[in-house]
Design a protein around this motif. Structure first.
Motif, mmCIF file in Angstrom:
data_model
loop_
_atom_site.group_PDB
_atom_site.id
_atom_site.type_symbol
_atom_site.label_atom_id
_atom_site.label_comp_id
_atom_site.label_asym_id
_atom_site.label_seq_id
_atom_site.Cartn_x
_atom_site.Cartn_y
_atom_site.Cartn_z
ATOM 1 N N LEU A 82 0.862 -1.188 0.000
ATOM 2 C CA LEU A 82 0.000 0.000 0.000
ATOM 3 C C LEU A 82 0.896 1.234 0.000
ATOM 4 C CD1 LEU A 82 -2.574 -1.132 2.724
ATOM 5 C CD2 LEU A 82 -2.890 -1.176 0.260
ATOM 6 N N ASP A 84 2.389 4.491 1.383
ATOM 7 C CA ASP A 84 2.553 4.969 2.751
ATOM 8 C C ASP A 84 1.835 6.288 3.034
ATOM 9 O OD1 ASP A 84 3.949 2.872 3.596
ATOM 10 O OD2 ASP A 84 5.926 3.817 3.593
ATOM 11 N N THR A 87 -4.194 8.220 2.092
ATOM 12 C CA THR A 87 -5.255 7.704 2.944
ATOM 13 C C THR A 87 -5.945 6.561 2.205
ATOM 14 O OG1 THR A 87 -6.972 9.131 2.030
ATOM 15 C CG2 THR A 87 -5.708 10.005 3.894
ATOM 16 N N VAL A 88 -6.746 5.814 2.952
ATOM 17 C CA VAL A 88 -7.483 4.687 2.393
ATOM 18 C C VAL A 88 -8.357 5.151 1.227
ATOM 19 C CG1 VAL A 88 -9.334 3.055 2.924
ATOM 20 C CG2 VAL A 88 -7.413 3.340 4.519
ATOM 21 N N ARG A 121 -4.345 6.904 7.273
ATOM 22 C CA ARG A 121 -3.197 6.613 6.404
ATOM 23 C C ARG A 121 -2.802 5.145 6.536
ATOM 24 N NH1 ARG A 121 -1.665 10.950 4.044
ATOM 25 N NH2 ARG A 121 -2.439 12.874 4.991
ATOM 26 N N SER A 122 -2.229 4.607 5.471
ATOM 27 C CA SER A 122 -1.995 3.162 5.466
ATOM 28 C C SER A 122 -0.974 2.747 6.519
ATOM 29 C CB SER A 122 -1.574 2.681 4.078
ATOM 30 O OG SER A 122 -0.340 3.233 3.735
ATOM 31 N N LEU A 125 -2.576 1.447 9.847
ATOM 32 C CA LEU A 125 -3.539 0.346 9.792
ATOM 33 C C LEU A 125 -2.947 -0.940 10.362
ATOM 34 C CD1 LEU A 125 -4.705 0.894 6.100
ATOM 35 C CD2 LEU A 125 -6.016 1.476 8.151
ATOM 36 N N GLN A 130 -5.325 -3.593 6.792
ATOM 37 C CA GLN A 130 -4.648 -3.482 5.493
ATOM 38 C C GLN A 130 -5.236 -4.475 4.489
ATOM 39 O OE1 GLN A 130 -0.368 -3.733 5.563
ATOM 40 N NE2 GLN A 130 -0.218 -2.327 7.297
ATOM 41 N N VAL A 133 -8.385 -3.121 3.147
ATOM 42 C CA VAL A 133 -8.137 -2.055 2.161
ATOM 43 C C VAL A 133 -7.778 -2.683 0.817
ATOM 44 C CG1 VAL A 133 -6.618 -0.143 1.527
ATOM 45 C CG2 VAL A 133 -7.403 -0.383 3.896
ATOM 46 N N ARG A 134 -6.983 -3.721 0.874
ATOM 47 C CA ARG A 134 -6.596 -4.377 -0.372
ATOM 48 C C ARG A 134 -7.785 -5.055 -1.036
ATOM 49 N NH1 ARG A 134 -2.093 -7.850 1.694
ATOM 50 N NH2 ARG A 134 -1.480 -8.231 -0.440
#
Ligand code: ADP
Ligand code: MG
Length: 294
Positions: A82, A84, A87-88, A121-122, A125, A130, A133-134
């Protein structure tokens, strides 16, 4: 999706050793296998990230790269990083902007159960967050085929449950999904079809019910004074035997049948225990049954 005769070797290691795989639209397939079986290498070849030594992949009639460009494949890879600083919401939005007919970013976040993390922000997480998010990144292009490599790695039990629930929502719309896992339970819970991979080869391919019965092997242990390995091996449904001193450990594809035959044959048997097998032993049961058929 159609993969034919896929081979991939890394030095001496045959990571994928002749895999044929055809997945029909709407199927939900688990690619099940222990660590090192070749699941990630297979998935990476299906999305065009790794080039096979030989063999061919077609997704909806196209080459993987082409299918991805057209937003037909969404992928969640094991090694995917992701950004760095983003944000998501920004990350998912960025991927959406690359596609012609994406779903709304807010819909993708909702499906992944991370609406409340939109501005995070990643770097802030957890591992399980994470992963979600992926997942959002994989679905935001609104793909027809979703490929997921060990999607629940790092998730706790509750998150895992939520994840599969949102997955069911996705598949109920007729989408095609293949996910790699080394958990038999995940395959049973979420897939219609299970493809067992072992040492780069497909060793079983069937419905969840078929695989469940194949994997229904049990380990039976008993103390049997004066026992010899050969006569234990001769019992019905025995796949593997280990005898140490008077203690016999028997891997059986049908423990009831083995046990019924064992008691009259060895009336001195005591301390009998029967337990379910893990995935590695299930593979042994599977491959033993294959051997008996041929
Ligand atoms: P799985 O995802 O089922 O755990 P992998 O596809 O990651 O299995 O790996 C299959 C085999 O190939 C393993 O023995 C692994 O060590 C090897 N392998 C995978 N990728 C590489 C690589 N980039 N370089 C060298 N060996 C690799
Ligand atoms: Mg892997």
């Amino acid at each position: 999706m159609d993969a034919q005769s896929l081979y991939k070797t890394y030095g001496e290691v045959r990571a994928v050793d002749g895999v044929d795989l055809r997945i029909a639209p709407g199927e939900v397939v688990a690619l099940l296998g222990p660590n090192g079986a070749g699941k990630s290498t297979t998935v990476d070849m299906l999305v065009g990230l790794t080039k096979p030594d030989s063999g061919e992949v077609r997704v909806f009639g196209r080459r993987p790269y082409d299918a991805i460009q057209h937003g037909m494949i969404g992928a969640m890879l094991q090694e995917g990083a992701l950004l760095d600083d983003a944000t998501v919401e920004e990350m998912v939005g960025m991927v959406a902007s690359l596609h012609s007919a994406p779903m709304k970013v807010s819909d993708a976040l909702r499906r992944a159960g991370i609406e409340d993390l939109a501005r995070r922000r990643s770097t802030k997480l957890s591992g399980g967050q994470q992963q979600r998010v992926r997942f959002a990144i994989a679905v935001v292009s609104n793909p027809d085929l979703l490929l997921l490599d060990e999607p629940t790695a790092g998730m706790d039990v509750a998150t895992r449950r939520d994840f599969w629930a949102s997955m069911k929502e996705f598949t109920s719309t007729g989408k095609t999904v293949m996910f790699a896992t080394h958990y038999l339970e995940e395959a049973e819970e979420a897939a219609d079809r299970v493809v067992f991979l072992r040492r780069g080869r497909v060793v079983a391919d069937g419905s969840v019910e078929q695989i469940r019965s194949l994997a229904a092997g049990r380990t039976l242990t008993a103390t049997i004074p004066g026992v010899d390995e050969e006569s234990v091996r001769a019992l019905p449904c025995v796949v593997d035997v280990d005898v140490r001193m008077a203690k016999a450990t028997i891997l059986s594809s049908d423990s009831d049948t083995t046990l019924r035959a064992m008691l009259p044959r060895f009336p001195q048997a005591r301390d009998i225990e029967v337990v379910g097998v893990g995935l590695d032993e299930a593979f042994l049961v599977l491959t033993a049954q294959e051997g008996e058929e041929s």
